[in-house]
Design a protein around this motif. Structure first.
Motif, PDB file in Angstrom:
ATOM      1  N   LYS A 138       2.591   1.598  -3.234  1.00 23.39           N
ATOM      2  CA  LYS A 138       1.822   1.930  -4.282  1.00 23.39           C
ATOM      3  C   LYS A 138       1.615   3.465  -4.420  1.00 23.39           C
ATOM      4  N   HIS A 198      -0.903  -5.878  -4.089  1.00 27.14           N
ATOM      5  CA  HIS A 198      -0.595  -4.952  -5.200  1.00 27.14           C
ATOM      6  C   HIS A 198       0.475  -5.932  -6.206  1.00 27.14           C
ATOM      7  N   GLN A 199       0.394  -5.646  -7.346  1.00 31.28           N
ATOM      8  CA  GLN A 199       1.428  -6.158  -8.387  1.00 31.28           C
ATOM      9  C   GLN A 199       1.916  -4.955  -8.787  1.00 31.28           C
ATOM     10  N   ASN A 206       0.833  -1.072   0.360  1.00 27.37           N
ATOM     11  CA  ASN A 206      -0.093   0.042  -0.016  1.00 27.37           C
ATOM     12  C   ASN A 206       0.884   1.264   0.117  1.00 27.37           C
TER      13      ASN A 206
END
Length: 180
Positions: A112, A140-141, A109
């Motif tokens: 990102k 997330h990727q 997080n």
């Protein structure tokens, strides 16, 4: 020390300082080769990265600049899922090659959020250098280049800049939480 206690949590030695330093030397060589002619800007995510970034910068042998951002997403041992930017970069990054320096990538997080903010600033490229990553925790990727020192399980860790409620950052080794 093989075991430590912070508040009511118990921790055991996980990664010792010598192992950390060996990995950082390799990471510094890799970055120096990859960015040899790019004069990158290293953006450290405080507070956790301070020891890692200091040691990493000693191993980077190319011209570069550095700055910091301060984000908050943890309370106790759990990520809260929301990010608060507390302190900005303080320099013009448009057209610059940026290396984000993180202590640990957990859910992703914070990373990102940092990447999105940098993209808005029209940087030339973004890569990530993290001491630790917890692949099983990622939500997330990332398309950005990731250079990771150690992949770890879901353990909660302290030491070498990482803390539990503000304590343990000063320890030279990394410890993982265990139950008695």
């Amino acid at each position: 020390m093989k075991q430590i206690q912070i508040d009511k949590l118990h921790f055991e030695l996980f990664i010792d300082y010598e192992q950390i330093q060996k990995q950082i030397r390799l990471m510094g060589i890799d970055i120096s080769l990859q960015y040899a002619d790019k004069n990158p800007v290293f953006i450290g995510v405080l507070n956790g990265c301070f020891m890692f970034m200091a040691d990493l910068m000693k191993e980077v042998t190319i011209p570069c600049q550095l700055s910091f951002v301060k984000l908050a997403s943890y309370e106790g041992v759990a990520s809260q899922g929301t990010i608060q930017q507390l302190l900005g970069v303080g320099m013009d990054l448009k057209g610059r090659h940026v290396v984000i320096v993180e202590d640990v990538i957990d859910t992703g997080n914070s990373l990102k959020h940092t990447i999105a903010t940098l993209q808005d600033l029209e940087v030339a490229s973004i890569s990530v250098c993290a001491l630790l990553m917890k692949p099983d925790c990622l939500v997330h990727q990332f398309d950005e280049d990731l250079l990771v020192g150690f992949e770890i399980d879901k353990e909660f860790v302290v030491g070498y800049g990482l803390d539990y409620n503000g304590q343990g950052r000063n320890l030279p080794d990394i410890y993982k939480n265990f139950s008695l």
